[in-house]
Scaffold this motif. Structure first.
Motif, PDB file in Angstrom:
ATOM      1  N   VAL A  57      -6.262   9.485  10.558  1.00 16.75           N
ATOM      2  CA  VAL A  57      -5.159  10.044   9.768  1.00 16.75           C
ATOM      3  C   VAL A  57      -5.729  10.611   8.479  1.00 16.75           C
ATOM      4  N   ILE A  66      -0.593   6.663   4.128  1.00 16.21           N
ATOM      5  CA  ILE A  66       0.396   6.301   5.157  1.00 16.21           C
ATOM      6  C   ILE A  66       1.560   5.539   4.536  1.00 16.21           C
ATOM      7  N   ASN A  99       1.165  -2.755   5.285  1.00 15.47           N
ATOM      8  CA  ASN A  99       0.346  -1.557   5.462  1.00 15.47           C
ATOM      9  C   ASN A  99      -0.939  -1.502   4.657  1.00 15.47           C
ATOM     10  N   ASP A 150       1.877  -2.025  -4.583  1.00 14.25           N
ATOM     11  CA  ASP A 150       0.539  -1.445  -4.529  1.00 14.25           C
ATOM     12  C   ASP A 150      -0.288  -1.971  -5.704  1.00 14.25           C
ATOM     13  N   LYS A 161      -8.767  -5.207  12.262  1.00 10.28           N
ATOM     14  CA  LYS A 161      -7.639  -4.561  12.927  1.00 10.28           C
ATOM     15  C   LYS A 161      -7.343  -5.190  14.291  1.00 10.28           C
ATOM     16  N   THR A 194      -6.115  10.862   5.152  1.00 12.85           N
ATOM     17  CA  THR A 194      -5.780  10.171   3.897  1.00 12.85           C
ATOM     18  C   THR A 194      -7.063   9.964   3.097  1.00 12.85           C
ATOM     19  N   GLY A 249       0.838  -1.205   0.000  1.00  6.55           N
ATOM     20  CA  GLY A 249       0.000   0.000   0.000  1.00  6.55           C
ATOM     21  C   GLY A 249       0.863   1.240   0.000  1.00  6.55           C
ATOM     22  N   TYR A 290     -14.349  -3.706  10.017  1.00  5.19           N
ATOM     23  CA  TYR A 290     -13.028  -3.062  10.005  1.00  5.19           C
ATOM     24  C   TYR A 290     -12.373  -3.230  11.366  1.00  5.19           C
ATOM     25  N   THR A 299       0.445  -2.493   9.982  1.00  8.24           N
ATOM     26  CA  THR A 299      -0.392  -1.324  10.237  1.00  8.24           C
ATOM     27  C   THR A 299      -1.776  -1.788  10.671  1.00  8.24           C
ATOM     28  N   ALA A 300      -2.041  -1.588  11.972  1.00 16.23           N
ATOM     29  CA  ALA A 300      -3.379  -1.927  12.477  1.00 16.23           C
ATOM     30  C   ALA A 300      -4.180  -0.619  12.515  1.00 16.23           C
ATOM     31  N   GLY A 315      -4.647   6.687  15.310  1.00 14.85           N
ATOM     32  CA  GLY A 315      -6.022   7.182  15.331  1.00 14.85           C
ATOM     33  C   GLY A 315      -6.379   7.653  13.925  1.00 14.85           C
ATOM     34  N   CYS A 328       1.172  -5.041  -7.183  1.00 18.73           N
ATOM     35  CA  CYS A 328       0.959  -6.216  -6.328  1.00 18.73           C
ATOM     36  C   CYS A 328      -0.327  -6.051  -5.536  1.00 18.73           C
ATOM     37  N   ASP A 329      -1.211  -7.026  -5.673  1.00 20.64           N
ATOM     38  CA  ASP A 329      -2.463  -7.080  -4.912  1.00 20.64           C
ATOM     39  C   ASP A 329      -2.258  -8.047  -3.761  1.00 20.64           C
ATOM     40  N   VAL A 330      -2.412  -7.590  -2.538  1.00 24.27           N
ATOM     41  CA  VAL A 330      -2.141  -8.455  -1.382  1.00 24.27           C
ATOM     42  C   VAL A 330      -3.168  -9.570  -1.248  1.00 24.27           C
TER      43      VAL A 330
HETATM   44  N1  NAD Z   1      -6.471   6.808   7.487  1.00 21.28           N
HETATM   45  C1  NAD Z   1      -6.711   6.444   8.743  1.00 21.28           C
HETATM   46  O1  NAD Z   1      -7.450   7.133   9.522  1.00 21.28           O
HETATM   47  C2  NAD Z   1      -6.079   5.193   9.293  1.00 21.28           C
HETATM   48  C3  NAD Z   1      -5.932   5.084  10.681  1.00 21.28           C
HETATM   49  C4  NAD Z   1      -5.372   3.916  11.204  1.00 21.28           C
HETATM   50  C5  NAD Z   1      -4.944   2.914  10.357  1.00 21.28           C
HETATM   51  N2  NAD Z   1      -5.100   3.050   9.018  1.00 21.28           N
HETATM   52  C6  NAD Z   1      -4.611   1.957   8.173  1.00 21.28           C
HETATM   53  O2  NAD Z   1      -3.469   2.430   7.450  1.00 21.28           O
HETATM   54  C7  NAD Z   1      -3.312   1.671   6.239  1.00 21.28           C
HETATM   55  C8  NAD Z   1      -3.169   2.620   5.065  1.00 21.28           C
HETATM   56  O3  NAD Z   1      -4.362   3.365   5.006  1.00 21.28           O
HETATM   57  P1  NAD Z   1      -4.410   4.838   4.379  1.00 21.28           P
HETATM   58  O4  NAD Z   1      -5.256   5.659   5.301  1.00 21.28           O
HETATM   59  O5  NAD Z   1      -3.064   5.287   4.009  1.00 21.28           O
HETATM   60  O6  NAD Z   1      -5.285   4.513   3.082  1.00 21.28           O
HETATM   61  P2  NAD Z   1      -5.146   5.024   1.574  1.00 21.28           P
HETATM   62  O7  NAD Z   1      -6.405   4.555   0.926  1.00 21.28           O
HETATM   63  O8  NAD Z   1      -4.768   6.449   1.537  1.00 21.28           O
HETATM   64  O9  NAD Z   1      -3.913   4.157   1.026  1.00 21.28           O
HETATM   65  C9  NAD Z   1      -4.012   2.760   1.008  1.00 21.28           C
HETATM   66  C10 NAD Z   1      -3.076   2.230  -0.073  1.00 21.28           C
HETATM   67  O10 NAD Z   1      -3.199   0.808  -0.073  1.00 21.28           O
HETATM   68  C11 NAD Z   1      -3.414   0.363  -1.396  1.00 21.28           C
HETATM   69  N3  NAD Z   1      -4.179  -0.880  -1.430  1.00 21.28           N
HETATM   70  C12 NAD Z   1      -5.492  -1.051  -1.160  1.00 21.28           C
HETATM   71  N4  NAD Z   1      -5.850  -2.332  -1.344  1.00 21.28           N
HETATM   72  C13 NAD Z   1      -4.731  -2.998  -1.749  1.00 21.28           C
HETATM   73  C14 NAD Z   1      -4.452  -4.335  -2.113  1.00 21.28           C
HETATM   74  N5  NAD Z   1      -5.424  -5.277  -2.153  1.00 21.28           N
HETATM   75  N6  NAD Z   1      -3.187  -4.661  -2.462  1.00 21.28           N
HETATM   76  C15 NAD Z   1      -2.215  -3.716  -2.460  1.00 21.28           C
HETATM   77  N7  NAD Z   1      -2.411  -2.420  -2.151  1.00 21.28           N
HETATM   78  C16 NAD Z   1      -3.661  -2.078  -1.798  1.00 21.28           C
HETATM   79  C17 NAD Z   1      -4.158   1.511  -2.078  1.00 21.28           C
HETATM   80  O11 NAD Z   1      -4.026   1.438  -3.491  1.00 21.28           O
HETATM   81  C18 NAD Z   1      -3.464   2.717  -1.472  1.00 21.28           C
HETATM   82  O12 NAD Z   1      -2.332   3.096  -2.206  1.00 21.28           O
HETATM   83  C19 NAD Z   1      -4.552   0.775   6.154  1.00 21.28           C
HETATM   84  O13 NAD Z   1      -4.230  -0.522   6.641  1.00 21.28           O
HETATM   85  C20 NAD Z   1      -5.546   1.438   7.124  1.00 21.28           C
HETATM   86  O14 NAD Z   1      -6.473   0.516   7.659  1.00 21.28           O
HETATM   87  C21 NAD Z   1      -5.637   4.159   8.443  1.00 21.28           C
END
Ligand code: NAD
Ligand SMILES: CCCCC[C@H](O)/C=C/C=C\C=C\C=C\[C@@H](O)[C@@H](O)CCCC(=O)O
Length: 262
Positions: A186, A17, A91, A36, A155, A188, A12, A151, A136-137, A184, A63-65
């Motif tokens: 973030v 993040i 992540n 990603d 986590k 994004t 990701g 969700y 990343t939880a 908490g 790459c798709d996880v």
């Molecule tokens: N934004 C928040 O408030 C927050 C808070 C705590 C934790 N998180 C966690 O942080 C991590 C990143 O979230 P973010 O807020 O940066 O989100 P985001 O949507 O801004 O970025 C997520 C990235 O992951 C990629 N992605 C999604 N599915 C995928 C897959 N199947 N294979 C590969 N890549 C994939 C997306 O293309 C994107 O680039 C996540 O695990 C999310 O649960 C987010």
């Protein structure tokens, strides 16, 4: 710099993040493999990073996880290109209560799959160099969010998996530290899209927004600094680091002593 010579993989990595994690790892001397599913965003970031750090410091792989084949190929390419893996930022994740099975498949099953396949290259018992895996939880991995129960479940699962793997690694001699990063709210794309992704719980969007307004939102850079702390501090294994606008805290969990029954 502290991470000179280290090879990091970030899932990701293209946005949010993960992008900030990629940048702070590069700033500290690591070589970073960006994984990603968003090829356009990944290629665009790679182009920008090439200008700043040089082409040889990063590699982007689509790459798709959810795909074992994709992950295996990505790790194989990483090891062939750079010689090994020292750091994994596990992540990638989504938030969509409407497609909750897919969310489990990405956030939990995907995170476990990525960690297990990385172990094949990182595990000292398998010829690896050891290292650190940061999953990343979320703060929602430590306490329930009523507006996104699945969700929350994913986590909580990531936190539990991380802590159990940390103990297994120590007991087995893998030479790998496992830690969970629990931010908490973030700022994004994931956070911005929340109101449209709560499915059955859309009526609770306002309550969640009020909580976010009260708690404040974190920058991706601050979260990335916490990632760096977990990567660099070799005393940290099995930790869940809560990151909030009021500061950070290593969570203490209940300890169940083993004793015979009455
Ligand atoms: N934004 C928040 O408030 C927050 C808070 C705590 C934790 N998180 C966690 O942080 C991590 C990143 O979230 P973010 O807020 O940066 O989100 P985001 O949507 O801004 O970025 C997520 C990235 O992951 C990629 N992605 C999604 N599915 C995928 C897959 N199947 N294979 C590969 N890549 C994939 C997306 O293309 C994107 O680039 C996540 O695990 C999310 O649960 C987010
Ligand atoms: C719907 C928002 C999801 C954002 C996802 C991201 O992972 C951010 C999470 C940020 C904060 C999570 C807070 C969790 C708080 C719980 O511990 C609990 O105290 C909240 C109680 C109130 C409630 O709404 O359930």
């Amino acid at each position: 710099m502290a991470l000179n010579g280290k090879i990091a993989v970030v899932t990701g990595a293209a946005l949010g993040i993960g992008k900030a994690m990629t940048e702070i790892l590069l700033q500290n001397g690591a070589t970073v493999v960006l994984l990603d599913v968003n090829e356009a965003a990944g290629k665009s970031l790679k182009e920008a990073l090439d200008k700043q750090y040089g082409r040889e410091k990063t590699l982007f792989l689509n790459c798709d996880v959810e795909s074992e084949e994709h992950i295996k190929a990505a790790f194989q390419k990483t090891v062939e290109t750079f010689g090994g893996i020292d750091i994994l930022c596990n992540n990638a994740g989504i938030l969509n209560e409407r497609t909750w099975e897919k969310m489990i498949s990405i956030n939990l099953v995907g995170a476990i799959r990525v960690a297990y396949l990385a172990l094949q290259h990182m595990n000292k018992l398998a010829g690896g160099r050891g290292g650190v895996i940061v999953n990343t939880a979320s703060m929602a991995g430590l306490g329930p969010l009523m507006s996104c129960p699945v969700y929350t479940a994913t986590k909580h699962g990531v936190v539990g998996f991380t802590r159990a793997m940390a103990a297994a690694s120590t007991a087995s001699g893998y030479g790998i530290r496992f830690n969970a990063l629990c931010p908490g709210f973030v700022q994004t794309d994931l956070f911005s899209a929340i109101p449209s992704n709560l499915g059955h719980y859309s009526h609770l969007a306002d309550a969640t927004q009020q909580m976010a307004d009260m708690m404040g939102t974190l920058t991706v850079s601050l979260v990335a600094e916490c990632l760096l702390e977990l990567v660099n501090d070799e005393t940290k294994n099995g930790e869940a680091l809560l990151v909030t606008t009021n500061g950070n805290k290593y969570i203490t969990f209940p300890v169940f002593t083993l004793s015979r029954g009455p």
